[in-house]
Scaffold this active site. Structure first.
Site, PDB file in Angstrom:
ATOM      1  N   HIS A 172      41.037  38.325  39.060  1.00  0.00           N
ATOM      2  CA  HIS A 172      42.899  39.165  39.078  1.00  0.00           C
ATOM      3  C   HIS A 172      43.759  38.023  39.337  1.00  0.00           C
ATOM      4  O   HIS A 172      42.791  37.273  40.133  1.00  0.00           O
ATOM      5  CB  HIS A 172      42.090  40.286  40.276  1.00  0.00           C
ATOM      6  CG  HIS A 172      43.395  40.435  41.689  1.00  0.00           C
ATOM      7  ND1 HIS A 172      44.036  41.314  40.593  1.00  0.00           N
ATOM      8  CD2 HIS A 172      44.181  39.907  42.603  1.00  0.00           C
ATOM      9  CE1 HIS A 172      45.521  42.013  41.741  1.00  0.00           C
ATOM     10  NE2 HIS A 172      45.224  40.469  42.710  1.00  0.00           N
ATOM     11  N   THR A 187      35.149  36.380  39.960  1.00  0.00           N
ATOM     12  CA  THR A 187      35.322  35.206  39.137  1.00  0.00           C
ATOM     13  C   THR A 187      36.100  35.194  38.350  1.00  0.00           C
ATOM     14  O   THR A 187      36.044  33.346  38.391  1.00  0.00           O
ATOM     15  CB  THR A 187      34.095  36.181  38.231  1.00  0.00           C
ATOM     16  OG1 THR A 187      34.931  37.641  37.504  1.00  0.00           O
ATOM     17  CG2 THR A 187      32.536  36.665  38.136  1.00  0.00           C
ATOM     18  N   GLU A 188      37.689  35.330  38.904  1.00  0.00           N
ATOM     19  CA  GLU A 188      38.703  34.379  38.060  1.00  0.00           C
ATOM     20  C   GLU A 188      39.865  35.290  39.464  1.00  0.00           C
ATOM     21  O   GLU A 188      39.683  35.697  39.490  1.00  0.00           O
ATOM     22  CB  GLU A 188      38.852  34.512  36.480  1.00  0.00           C
ATOM     23  CG  GLU A 188      38.193  33.742  35.936  1.00  0.00           C
ATOM     24  CD  GLU A 188      38.340  34.730  34.700  1.00  0.00           C
ATOM     25  OE1 GLU A 188      40.271  34.483  34.505  1.00  0.00           O
ATOM     26  OE2 GLU A 188      37.894  34.250  33.595  1.00  0.00           O
ATOM     27  N   ASN A 189      40.476  33.700  40.166  1.00  0.00           N
ATOM     28  CA  ASN A 189      41.152  34.533  41.103  1.00  0.00           C
ATOM     29  C   ASN A 189      41.517  32.734  40.798  1.00  0.00           C
ATOM     30  O   ASN A 189      41.211  32.120  41.344  1.00  0.00           O
ATOM     31  CB  ASN A 189      40.948  34.592  42.238  1.00  0.00           C
ATOM     32  CG  ASN A 189      41.925  34.669  42.865  1.00  0.00           C
ATOM     33  OD1 ASN A 189      42.229  34.435  44.232  1.00  0.00           O
ATOM     34  ND2 ASN A 189      43.159  35.975  42.236  1.00  0.00           N
TER      35      ASN A 189
END
Length: 305
Positions: A137, A204-206
């Site tokens: 996100h 997992t992604e920010n």
């Protein structure tokens, strides 16, 4: 969508209004096959977990009192996250996707919907094939209803009948699409909790890239971004969302899709012109180290619940 519809990313195919849907259909079925393979063969021995990582922005209605804006914001999320999560957690594509793509396909004179269908057996096979949900996100959009006139060639974007807006007051330290809107993350996490039965979540992604190369390595905007977004995850945890872990994107500056090495998301600056590619810590490294060592904010006065 960028790989199979607009051709902007590899493999660079421009397959009208059905390429992205077909590619996604294969991804979902393949994911399920991998999950079952692990479940049947190795789980008993290894006790591991298999999940899927989905990236989604948050869509906020421009006017929260307008039912049409609220519906448009819901469509924004369902066409992003629900496209993949709904089959895995609930057994089929979101109803709103089936309705909108089906209707527009019929208007084009097509005999079947451009959105593929799962057989009864496939739905059963796919449902439940995730031990955790990985979430990438980065940003949020305001969303409102926008009806596209009848088009002979509809696309993933026109199928949704919505327009995306941003607030000019939102900080935009990185690329033109990435505005810092921390409160959108809490709302997205709570949406996942209510829609999919409060699954185990790993972020997992920010993270955020930088508009201009930061030669002094003083990326205070990245520190503010991380602080804001991690604080909203903390609030989501207090809301009862089952978030187990967080991963900042990313450790190093690296190759970023069609932007190559020009878009820098890293906590560490890489000198790509030097053949040895030396790494230099940006200011965010020191800040993130403190968060990791404290497993939270070192100074509780920094944030508000």
């Amino acid at each position: 969508e960028k790989g199979y519809e607009t051709g902007e990313h590899a493999p660079g195919l421009k397959l009208g209004g059905c390429g992205a849907y077909k590619a996604a259909h294969h991804i979902i079925k393949t994911h399920a096959k991998v999950w079952h393979s692990y479940n049947n063969t190795w789980r008993s021995e290894q006790q591991g977990m298999v999940g899927i990582s989905l990236t989604s922005g948050w869509g906020e209605p421009v006017d929260p009192h307008s039912q049409t804006d609220r519906d448009a914001a819901e469509r924004y999320i369902q066409f992003h996250l629900g496209w993949f999560a709904n089959p895995i957690y609930r057994g089929d594509y979101p109803e709103v996707m089936k309705n909108y793509v089906g209707r527009k396909s019929a208007q084009q004179g097509l005999g079947t919907s451009r959105l593929p269908t799962f057989s009864v057996q496939e739905k059963t096979y796919i449902k439940g094939t995730s031990d955790f949900l990985g979430i990438g996100h980065f940003t949020t959009r305001y969303v409102l209803q926008k009806s596209f006139p009848f088009l002979q060639v509809s696309t993933y974007h026109t199928d949704r009948d919505l327009a995306e807006l941003v607030d000019p007051k939102w900080p935009a330290p990185g690329p033109k699409w990435l505005y810092s809107v921390p409160w959108g993350f809490r709302r997205l996490l709570n949406f996942i909790k209510t829609q999919y039965g409060n699954p185990l979540i790993y972020v997992t992604e920010n993270g955020v890239s930088e508009k201009v190369q930061c030669t002094q390595l003083c990326d205070e905007w990245r520190i503010e971004y991380l602080k804001g977004y991690i604080n909203e995850i903390l609030k989501a945890l207090n809301d009862g969302v089952n978030v187990r872990g967080y991963t900042a994107w990313s450790l190093l500056d690296k190759f970023e899709w069609n932007k190559g090495f020009s878009e820098r998301f890293g906590l560490y600056h890489i000198d790509f012109k030097n053949k040895n590619k030396p790494r230099y810590p940006k200011a965010s490294v020191d800040y993130y180290k403190k968060i990791i060592s404290a497993n939270g904010f070192p100074n509780s006065r920094e944030v508000m619940s």
